[in-house]
Structures are given as C-alpha cells and as structure tokens.
Design a protein around this motif. Structure first.
Motif, PDB file in Angstrom:
ATOM      1  N   PHE A   1      -5.648   8.962   0.784  1.00  0.00           N
ATOM      2  CA  PHE A   1      -5.545   9.027   2.241  1.00  0.00           C
ATOM      3  C   PHE A   1      -6.028   7.735   2.895  1.00  0.00           C
ATOM      4  O   PHE A   1      -5.429   7.260   3.866  1.00  0.00           O
ATOM      5  CB  PHE A   1      -6.340  10.204   2.785  1.00  0.00           C
ATOM      6  CG  PHE A   1      -6.452  10.203   4.285  1.00  0.00           C
ATOM      7  CD1 PHE A   1      -5.342  10.483   5.071  1.00  0.00           C
ATOM      8  CD2 PHE A   1      -7.644   9.888   4.912  1.00  0.00           C
ATOM      9  CE1 PHE A   1      -5.416  10.455   6.459  1.00  0.00           C
ATOM     10  CE2 PHE A   1      -7.735   9.855   6.292  1.00  0.00           C
ATOM     11  CZ  PHE A   1      -6.617  10.147   7.070  1.00  0.00           C
ATOM     12  N   VAL A   2      -7.108   7.162   2.384  1.00  0.00           N
ATOM     13  CA  VAL A   2      -7.613   5.896   2.941  1.00  0.00           C
ATOM     14  C   VAL A   2      -6.555   4.805   2.804  1.00  0.00           C
ATOM     15  O   VAL A   2      -6.343   4.005   3.726  1.00  0.00           O
ATOM     16  CB  VAL A   2      -8.930   5.484   2.250  1.00  0.00           C
ATOM     17  CG1 VAL A   2      -9.315   4.053   2.628  1.00  0.00           C
ATOM     18  CG2 VAL A   2     -10.057   6.437   2.629  1.00  0.00           C
ATOM     19  N   MET A   3      -5.866   4.771   1.676  1.00  0.00           N
ATOM     20  CA  MET A   3      -4.801   3.785   1.493  1.00  0.00           C
ATOM     21  C   MET A   3      -3.634   4.047   2.446  1.00  0.00           C
ATOM     22  O   MET A   3      -3.042   3.106   2.999  1.00  0.00           O
ATOM     23  CB  MET A   3      -4.325   3.797   0.050  1.00  0.00           C
ATOM     24  CG  MET A   3      -5.355   3.327  -0.956  1.00  0.00           C
ATOM     25  SD  MET A   3      -4.726   3.302  -2.653  1.00  0.00           S
ATOM     26  CE  MET A   3      -3.551   1.961  -2.543  1.00  0.00           C
ATOM     27  N   ALA A   4      -3.288   5.325   2.647  1.00  0.00           N
ATOM     28  CA  ALA A   4      -2.227   5.663   3.604  1.00  0.00           C
ATOM     29  C   ALA A   4      -2.626   5.257   5.012  1.00  0.00           C
ATOM     30  O   ALA A   4      -1.805   4.750   5.789  1.00  0.00           O
ATOM     31  CB  ALA A   4      -1.924   7.152   3.537  1.00  0.00           C
TER      32      ALA A   4
ATOM     33  N   ILE B   1      -1.207   8.087  -6.392  1.00  0.00           N
ATOM     34  CA  ILE B   1      -2.602   8.403  -6.721  1.00  0.00           C
ATOM     35  C   ILE B   1      -3.185   9.508  -5.850  1.00  0.00           C
ATOM     36  O   ILE B   1      -4.237  10.046  -6.194  1.00  0.00           O
ATOM     37  CB  ILE B   1      -3.490   7.145  -6.619  1.00  0.00           C
ATOM     38  CG1 ILE B   1      -3.600   6.664  -5.162  1.00  0.00           C
ATOM     39  CG2 ILE B   1      -2.960   6.033  -7.501  1.00  0.00           C
ATOM     40  CD1 ILE B   1      -4.588   5.544  -4.990  1.00  0.00           C
ATOM     41  N   ILE B   2      -2.543   9.861  -4.738  1.00  0.00           N
ATOM     42  CA  ILE B   2      -3.175  10.788  -3.806  1.00  0.00           C
ATOM     43  C   ILE B   2      -3.314  12.188  -4.384  1.00  0.00           C
ATOM     44  O   ILE B   2      -4.242  12.924  -4.015  1.00  0.00           O
ATOM     45  CB  ILE B   2      -2.397  10.824  -2.465  1.00  0.00           C
ATOM     46  CG1 ILE B   2      -3.216  11.577  -1.404  1.00  0.00           C
ATOM     47  CG2 ILE B   2      -1.016  11.445  -2.645  1.00  0.00           C
ATOM     48  CD1 ILE B   2      -2.652  11.489  -0.013  1.00  0.00           C
ATOM     49  N   HIS B   3      -2.436  12.583  -5.280  1.00  0.00           N
ATOM     50  CA  HIS B   3      -2.538  13.932  -5.832  1.00  0.00           C
ATOM     51  C   HIS B   3      -3.806  14.105  -6.653  1.00  0.00           C
ATOM     52  O   HIS B   3      -4.439  15.166  -6.618  1.00  0.00           O
ATOM     53  CB  HIS B   3      -1.309  14.242  -6.698  1.00  0.00           C
ATOM     54  CG  HIS B   3      -1.197  15.686  -7.090  1.00  0.00           C
ATOM     55  ND1 HIS B   3      -0.755  16.662  -6.220  1.00  0.00           N
ATOM     56  CD2 HIS B   3      -1.498  16.326  -8.256  1.00  0.00           C
ATOM     57  CE1 HIS B   3      -0.785  17.842  -6.826  1.00  0.00           C
ATOM     58  NE2 HIS B   3      -1.229  17.671  -8.070  1.00  0.00           N
ATOM     59  N   GLN B   4      -4.196  13.070  -7.373  1.00  0.00           N
ATOM     60  CA  GLN B   4      -5.397  13.141  -8.194  1.00  0.00           C
ATOM     61  C   GLN B   4      -6.645  12.686  -7.454  1.00  0.00           C
ATOM     62  O   GLN B   4      -7.748  13.143  -7.746  1.00  0.00           O
ATOM     63  CB  GLN B   4      -5.208  12.273  -9.462  1.00  0.00           C
ATOM     64  CG  GLN B   4      -4.073  12.727 -10.358  1.00  0.00           C
ATOM     65  CD  GLN B   4      -4.323  14.110 -10.941  1.00  0.00           C
ATOM     66  OE1 GLN B   4      -5.465  14.509 -11.169  1.00  0.00           O
ATOM     67  NE2 GLN B   4      -3.235  14.854 -11.166  1.00  0.00           N
TER      68      GLN B   4
ATOM     69  N   LEU C   1       0.835  -1.210   0.000  1.00  0.00           N
ATOM     70  CA  LEU C   1       0.000   0.000   0.000  1.00  0.00           C
ATOM     71  C   LEU C   1       0.867   1.256   0.000  1.00  0.00           C
ATOM     72  O   LEU C   1       0.553   2.243  -0.674  1.00  0.00           O
ATOM     73  CB  LEU C   1      -0.921  -0.005   1.218  1.00  0.00           C
ATOM     74  CG  LEU C   1      -2.062  -1.021   1.193  1.00  0.00           C
ATOM     75  CD1 LEU C   1      -2.749  -1.073   2.554  1.00  0.00           C
ATOM     76  CD2 LEU C   1      -3.070  -0.680   0.107  1.00  0.00           C
ATOM     77  N   GLY C   2       1.975   1.219   0.765  1.00  0.00           N
ATOM     78  CA  GLY C   2       2.879   2.355   0.807  1.00  0.00           C
ATOM     79  C   GLY C   2       3.557   2.624  -0.523  1.00  0.00           C
ATOM     80  O   GLY C   2       3.978   3.752  -0.795  1.00  0.00           O
ATOM     81  N   ALA C   3       3.668   1.596  -1.356  1.00  0.00           N
ATOM     82  CA  ALA C   3       4.247   1.777  -2.682  1.00  0.00           C
ATOM     83  C   ALA C   3       3.247   2.349  -3.676  1.00  0.00           C
ATOM     84  O   ALA C   3       3.650   2.905  -4.706  1.00  0.00           O
ATOM     85  CB  ALA C   3       4.768   0.431  -3.195  1.00  0.00           C
ATOM     86  N   ILE C   4       1.945   2.245  -3.383  1.00  0.00           N
ATOM     87  CA  ILE C   4       0.914   2.630  -4.343  1.00  0.00           C
ATOM     88  C   ILE C   4       0.342   4.012  -4.081  1.00  0.00           C
ATOM     89  O   ILE C   4       0.218   4.843  -5.000  1.00  0.00           O
ATOM     90  CB  ILE C   4      -0.218   1.580  -4.352  1.00  0.00           C
ATOM     91  CG1 ILE C   4       0.306   0.221  -4.822  1.00  0.00           C
ATOM     92  CG2 ILE C   4      -1.367   2.038  -5.243  1.00  0.00           C
ATOM     93  CD1 ILE C   4      -0.698  -0.892  -4.696  1.00  0.00           C
ATOM     94  N   TRP C   5      -0.009   4.306  -2.805  1.00  0.00           N
ATOM     95  CA  TRP C   5      -0.812   5.508  -2.557  1.00  0.00           C
ATOM     96  C   TRP C   5      -0.123   6.826  -2.935  1.00  0.00           C
ATOM     97  O   TRP C   5      -0.815   7.766  -3.349  1.00  0.00           O
ATOM     98  CB  TRP C   5      -1.315   5.543  -1.111  1.00  0.00           C
ATOM     99  CG  TRP C   5      -0.302   5.845  -0.048  1.00  0.00           C
ATOM    100  CD1 TRP C   5       0.329   4.963   0.752  1.00  0.00           C
ATOM    101  CD2 TRP C   5       0.149   7.142   0.370  1.00  0.00           C
ATOM    102  NE1 TRP C   5       1.180   5.601   1.617  1.00  0.00           N
ATOM    103  CE2 TRP C   5       1.083   6.938   1.408  1.00  0.00           C
ATOM    104  CE3 TRP C   5      -0.121   8.445  -0.042  1.00  0.00           C
ATOM    105  CZ2 TRP C   5       1.731   8.000   2.045  1.00  0.00           C
ATOM    106  CZ3 TRP C   5       0.531   9.498   0.584  1.00  0.00           C
ATOM    107  CH2 TRP C   5       1.442   9.270   1.622  1.00  0.00           C
ATOM    108  N   PRO C   6       1.203   6.968  -2.828  1.00  0.00           N
ATOM    109  CA  PRO C   6       1.782   8.258  -3.242  1.00  0.00           C
ATOM    110  C   PRO C   6       1.526   8.601  -4.704  1.00  0.00           C
ATOM    111  O   PRO C   6       1.483   9.787  -5.069  1.00  0.00           O
ATOM    112  CB  PRO C   6       3.283   8.065  -2.979  1.00  0.00           C
ATOM    113  CG  PRO C   6       3.354   7.019  -1.922  1.00  0.00           C
ATOM    114  CD  PRO C   6       2.233   6.095  -2.237  1.00  0.00           C
TER     115      PRO C   6
END
Length: 296
Positions: free
Chosen positions: A169-172, A160-163, A153-158
C-alpha cells in the motif's frame, strides 16, 4: 533537448505496460471476494436448525480477505478490462508523443547548425535555431522523473501487496503521489508548461486503484468489515478526485478515469450491499459535476 529523458520515459512506460499485462493474464484471484458477513441473529437461527453437520455460530466464517484492487489489475468484466487497456493506450501515446517531440526538435537543431548565419536581424517568424534553443530543456530526465518513477512503482507493488499488505500500500500511495505531481506540474514545452491528458488519465486510474488498496488494508490489516472498508474507500476516492480535478483545471481525462473506475468497481461490488451502489452513485455524480466544469 536531452535524449536521455525520452529514453527514461519510454523505458518506464514499457516496464509498466509489460508488468501489468503479465499480471493481468497470470493466474490468481480475479473477482472481488467481498466477504458475506452474517448478522448475529442469522448465525443464531442457523445453529437452531436441526441439520446434521451444520457448524455452530462460533465456527461460521463471517469474513474473508478483501482484495479490492484486484478488479483493476486482473479484470474479469468488460468495463474494467477496457479501463486497463485505455490506461496502457494513454501511456503508450504519451511515450510516442515524447519521442516525436524529441525527433522534431533534434531535426530543428540540425537545421539550425547548418543554416546558422551570424549577424542576421532578429525579425520574422522564429528560426530553426531559435526553436531548438527554446526546447533544449524539454526532455531532461528531471522533466519525466515523477511519472517514470510512478510507473516503475506501479509495475512492482501489485506483485508484493498480497503477501506484504502495508508495504504494497505504501508503494501504491507513492505511485499515486508521483502520478498526481506529474499531472499537476505538467511538462515543459519550450517556454510554456503544458498538462497532458494522457498523464491525467493515468493519475485518475492510480487514484482509484490506490484507494481500492486502502480498502484492502482497512479490512485485512486493521480488521474493518469489508462493506465499511469498501464504502470508505469509495467516498475518499471521490473526494480526492474532486479536489484533484479542481487543481488540474482543463485536464478532464482525470475525471473520466475516476468515473470509469467507480462504475467498474460498483458493478463488481454492488451485489454485496445496497450501500455500495448508493455511495458509487454519489461519487460518480460528484465527479461528473467537476468533469463538466473541466471540459467547459
């Protein structure tokens, strides 16, 4: 011992480190653009100035986008770069430790098969067969699943969070929950359960970056002013850090990571408002107290 658990852990660490490294060096905003919010009196004074082309108060932008998580993911100062590198080092060290344990007890199991003698009395130090039996469940996938999923999850959410602010945030938040679960639960080591300093350090970093993402959510999604969102996130981060460290006991690396994060974040944001510096000092002081308690 089950080899698939070690493979799962090594793979998850590799995914996180490679993704976060590529994100850190990729093109994108690096500094925290804490919006400069002008007061109504300042805006009124600006519009009274007889300067050609000066916009009216209604047209002066009073806020912009707050991406408070960016300094942790794309550092632009030595403090936060060294923190990110330390997180990578801690995770790689954790993966190497898991592999070494796997190799050691596989060798013990092989020796036990060769030297097994039926009917021998159960006296003296533990035999290779007994050691292998005690640790046969150490590297089951279920032992590493919380941390491995947190790393994925830490590899993915950065990315997508900007868009997609809320989804990111839920993934973080899920990453943080799983990381803290792994740190507090510990890892099986034969008949004992041991909490790892390496996992605690990642949990501390995850705490800071998740609350930074929360500040961004407050500002960008809910419209709360940037300074207020930053102060709120710092206070919540320090409070959650104190509570978590009390649960972790002697895993002092968690407090080290949170303090490191607060110092780095303060260096980036304190020039925007003196309140941020004061809140950072309060948070660092609270974490220092529990750090001393944990270390002793």
């Amino acid at each position: 011992m089950v080899r698939s658990g070690a493979i799962l852990m090594v793979g998850a660490v590799g995914i996180f480190v490679s993704s976060s490294l590529f994100y850190a060096i990729s093109a994108g905003p690096r500094a925290v653009p804490l919006p400069l919010v002008a007061s109504e009196s300042q805006l009124a004074a600006m519009t009274q100035l007889a300067v050609p082309g000066l916009p009216s108060a209604a047209m002066v932008p009073v806020a912009g986008r707050l991406d408070l998580y960016n300094p942790f993911l794309r550092p632009d100062n030595l403090m936060l770069w060294s923190l990110l590198i330390a997180v990578w080092f801690a995770l790689i060290l954790h993966a190497v430790t898991v592999l070494r344990q796997q190799h050691r007890f596989e060798r013990a199991g092989a020796v036990a098969v060769v030297n097994a003698l039926p009917g021998m009395p159960d006296t003296g130090p533990p035999t290779a067969q007994e050691i292998a039996a005690r640790h046969r469940h150490d590297n089951r996938p279920s032992e590493h699943a919380p941390l491995a999923l947190a790393l994925v999850l830490g590899a993915i959410w950065p990315w997508i969070i900007h868009q997609h602010q809320a989804v990111g945030f839920v993934m973080a938040l899920a990453m943080l929950s799983l990381a803290l679960a792994a740190a507090i639960r510990g890892q099986r080591d034969g008949p004992a359960i041991r909490r790892r300093q390496t996992v605690g350090f990642f949990g501390g970093w995850a705490t800071a970056v998740t609350y930074a993402a929360f500040a961004s959510l407050l500002n960008n999604y809910l419209g709360i002013p940037a300074i207020a969102a930053t102060v709120t996130a710092m206070l919540l981060c320090a409070s959650a850090g104190v509570i978590t460290q009390l649960r972790l006991g002697g895993v002092f690396s968690y407090s080290v990571a949170v303090i490191w994060s607060l110092v780095g974040l303060a260096l980036v944001t304190m020039s925007a408002d003196a309140t941020i510096a004061m809140v950072a000092i309060i948070g660092i002081s609270a974490m220092a107290i529990v750090l001393v308690r944990a270390a002793s």
